[in-house]
Design a protein around this motif. Structure first.
Motif, PDB file in Angstrom:
ATOM      1  N   GLY A  18       6.321  -5.063  -7.625  1.00 47.76           N
ATOM      2  CA  GLY A  18       5.877  -4.592  -6.334  1.00 47.76           C
ATOM      3  C   GLY A  18       5.836  -5.500  -5.590  1.00 47.76           C
ATOM      4  O   GLY A  18       5.970  -6.695  -5.858  1.00 47.76           O
ATOM      5  N   LEU A  19       5.155  -5.157  -4.274  1.00 50.50           N
ATOM      6  CA  LEU A  19       5.417  -6.311  -3.032  1.00 50.50           C
ATOM      7  C   LEU A  19       3.980  -6.300  -2.578  1.00 50.50           C
ATOM      8  O   LEU A  19       3.721  -6.418  -1.268  1.00 50.50           O
ATOM      9  CB  LEU A  19       6.471  -6.147  -2.067  1.00 50.50           C
ATOM     10  N   ALA A  59       5.082  -0.097  -3.167  1.00 51.67           N
ATOM     11  CA  ALA A  59       4.275  -1.399  -2.462  1.00 51.67           C
ATOM     12  C   ALA A  59       4.880  -2.064  -1.772  1.00 51.67           C
ATOM     13  O   ALA A  59       5.969  -2.872  -2.161  1.00 51.67           O
ATOM     14  CB  ALA A  59       3.335  -2.090  -3.502  1.00 51.67           C
ATOM     15  N   ASP A  60       4.586  -2.254  -0.417  1.00 49.90           N
ATOM     16  CA  ASP A  60       5.262  -3.517   0.506  1.00 49.90           C
ATOM     17  C   ASP A  60       4.713  -4.143   1.324  1.00 49.90           C
ATOM     18  O   ASP A  60       5.367  -4.638   2.364  1.00 49.90           O
ATOM     19  CB  ASP A  60       6.201  -2.333   1.342  1.00 49.90           C
ATOM     20  N   ALA A  61       3.470  -4.795   0.931  1.00 48.66           N
ATOM     21  CA  ALA A  61       2.946  -5.364   1.897  1.00 48.66           C
ATOM     22  C   ALA A  61       3.473  -6.880   2.091  1.00 48.66           C
ATOM     23  O   ALA A  61       3.192  -7.282   3.289  1.00 48.66           O
ATOM     24  CB  ALA A  61       1.404  -5.869   1.245  1.00 48.66           C
ATOM     25  N   ARG A  78      14.404  -3.535  -0.311  1.00 45.44           N
ATOM     26  CA  ARG A  78      14.550  -2.030  -0.631  1.00 45.44           C
ATOM     27  C   ARG A  78      13.576  -1.937  -1.727  1.00 45.44           C
ATOM     28  O   ARG A  78      12.973  -2.358  -2.535  1.00 45.44           O
ATOM     29  CB  ARG A  78      16.003  -1.667  -1.306  1.00 45.44           C
ATOM     30  N   LEU A  79      13.136  -0.669  -1.460  1.00 43.91           N
ATOM     31  CA  LEU A  79      12.023  -0.011  -2.206  1.00 43.91           C
ATOM     32  C   LEU A  79      12.373   1.304  -3.026  1.00 43.91           C
ATOM     33  O   LEU A  79      12.975   2.106  -2.776  1.00 43.91           O
ATOM     34  CB  LEU A  79      10.701   0.634  -1.299  1.00 43.91           C
ATOM     35  N   LEU A  80      12.259   0.958  -4.496  1.00 42.22           N
ATOM     36  CA  LEU A  80      12.744   2.114  -5.365  1.00 42.22           C
ATOM     37  C   LEU A  80      11.897   3.155  -5.319  1.00 42.22           C
ATOM     38  O   LEU A  80      12.239   4.421  -5.671  1.00 42.22           O
ATOM     39  CB  LEU A  80      12.826   1.490  -6.789  1.00 42.22           C
ATOM     40  N   GLY A  81      10.553   2.932  -5.175  1.00 45.76           N
ATOM     41  CA  GLY A  81       9.542   4.128  -5.111  1.00 45.76           C
ATOM     42  C   GLY A  81       9.159   4.625  -6.278  1.00 45.76           C
ATOM     43  O   GLY A  81       8.662   5.943  -6.302  1.00 45.76           O
ATOM     44  N   MET A  82       9.129   4.015  -7.494  1.00 43.56           N
ATOM     45  CA  MET A  82       8.558   4.479  -8.925  1.00 43.56           C
ATOM     46  C   MET A  82       7.222   4.541  -8.745  1.00 43.56           C
ATOM     47  O   MET A  82       6.453   3.775  -8.078  1.00 43.56           O
ATOM     48  CB  MET A  82       9.044   3.358  -9.915  1.00 43.56           C
ATOM     49  N   ARG A  83       6.765   5.369  -9.368  1.00 35.66           N
ATOM     50  CA  ARG A  83       5.065   5.792  -9.373  1.00 35.66           C
ATOM     51  C   ARG A  83       4.644   5.924 -11.132  1.00 35.66           C
ATOM     52  O   ARG A  83       5.384   5.714 -11.911  1.00 35.66           O
ATOM     53  CB  ARG A  83       4.808   7.393  -9.016  1.00 35.66           C
TER      54      ARG A  83
END
Length: 391
Positions: A9-10, A41-43, A56-61
């Protein structure tokens, strides 16, 4: 050289900051970076983009993994055609490693002849236990079992991390240590910061500012810090404790309750997460690290770069980082921690400033981002040459 980084995450944290530093330092060398966050998470995303990386954000939960995420990640790696896939932390090591192997296969099938090297990153000192999390422990076990054939190299951020993971079953022959690098251009001493920050907090000039920076997590052991702070406050009433980190704010009920029980409400200042640490840290008289586990803590190196002497627990490679520029005590011992903080607080401001100067010199000489990036670059080049790739 093109590098695809896969990270869990970021959020703002040590691994994410280390990644940002590498991207920033290698920009002028013409290295291209694609950063893929497994989560949403993209902070840190905008800061990475500003440093020149594609994000890029894969968007896993959290929960059961979706196989489509592995497919998409593989597709992104194939499309990027990187020289290096660098993964960060257990989740990314396993999922990113699997995607990198599938990408290798896809590139071989389509006859492109493109070769890539896979590098894992270990950021924890201690191998996770069930108490930390069943899933995390399982991930670490699977990583250990596959470490002798999946990655080409495994980078540990600390000697202590190397030892614990090698003992756990990681392939020792594939492991090496590269310490974090610290931004000595951004984190610098500032003679005006202290007065300005005291004014912001509404505190008198005689105050002694003791800072602690870290998220609200058991590993950071805020309970240890608060017990030590309570002991110190009884002895040196001018000490004030500035606490910064994610969820370290007035909404954190356990922290608030502990401060109340220990009589620290007026002495503690909870600032939550802050993006301007480089402006705040030079204001500290002392930085404290109370952790029960670390690798090579980013906040300590940054404080030292700002000319701030540190009192730290002897976890991971923290003692090696601080050397004789600060005070080092055992973890989980609030009495010893309070004593070391008191010793530092009783020094004159000039004496603390002299220690801080030596601390900065230590970071500049041995732990700069430039030195860290050169080690990473040499390692990447060596791996690619072994695969017959000439850069």
């Amino acid at each position: 050289m093109k590098i695809v980084h896969v990270i869990s995450g970021l959020r703002v944290g040590g691994a994410e900051t280390a990644l940002l530093n590498l991207v920033s330092e290698s920009r002028e060398a013409g290295v291209r970076h694609l950063v893929i966050s497994l989560s949403s998470a993209d902070a840190m995303a905008e800061r990475l983009r500003a440093a020149g990386a594609e994000v890029r954000l894969l968007g896993m939960r959290p929960g059961i993994p979706n196989p489509l995420h592995l497919v998409r990640l593989t597709q992104w790696i194939v499309a990027a055609r990187p020289d290096i896939v660098q993964t960060w932390m257990y989740h990314a090591d396993l999922l990113g490693g699997g995607a990198a192997l599938l990408a290798r296969l896809a590139l071989r099938i389509n006859g492109s002849g493109h070769r890539l090297a896979l590098v894992w990153g270990i950021r924890r000192t201690e191998v996770p236990t069930v108490k930390v999390g069943v899933l995390l422990k399982l991930l670490a076990r699977v990583c250990a079992m596959t470490s002798n054939w999946m990655p080409d190299q495994i980078i540990c951020c600390a000697e202590a991390a190397f030892r614990t993971h090698a003992d756990y079953g990681y392939a020792r022959a594939r492991m090496r240590v590269i310490h974090n690098g610290f931004d000595i251009q951004k984190f610098v001493p500032d003679a005006t910061a202290r007065a300005s920050f005291l004014g912001e907090l509404g505190l008198p000039a005689r105050s002694i500012l003791i800072g602690i920076v870290g998220r609200a997590n058991p590993a950071k052991d805020y309970d240890n810090f608060l017990r030590a702070a309570a002991l110190l406050h009884q002895r040196v009433a001018d000490c004030h404790f500035v606490m910064i980190g994610r969820e370290v704010d007035d909404r954190n009920e356990p922290l608030a309750r502990s401060m109340g029980e220990l009589g620290l409400r007026g002495a503690c200042h909870l600032l939550g997460s802050r993006n301007n640490l480089h402006e705040i840290m030079p204001a500290f008289d002392i930085l404290c690290l109370s952790s029960r586990t670390e690798g090579l803590p980013t906040v300590v190196g940054e404080a030292m770069a700002c000319g701030v002497p540190c009192v730290v627990t002897d976890v991971g490679d923290t003692g090696q980082l601080v050397g004789d520029t600060g005070r080092i005590v055992p973890p989980c011992d609030s009495v010893r921690l309070a004593g070391a903080l008191q010793e530092m607080a009783m020094l004159s401001r000039d004496q603390r400033r002299d220690l801080g100067k030596v601390a900065r010199e230590r970071i500049v000489q041995s732990f700069s981002i430039a030195a860290c990036w050169q080690k990473y670059r040499d390692m990447y080049t060596m791996l690619l040459r072994a695969k017959g790739v000439t850069l």
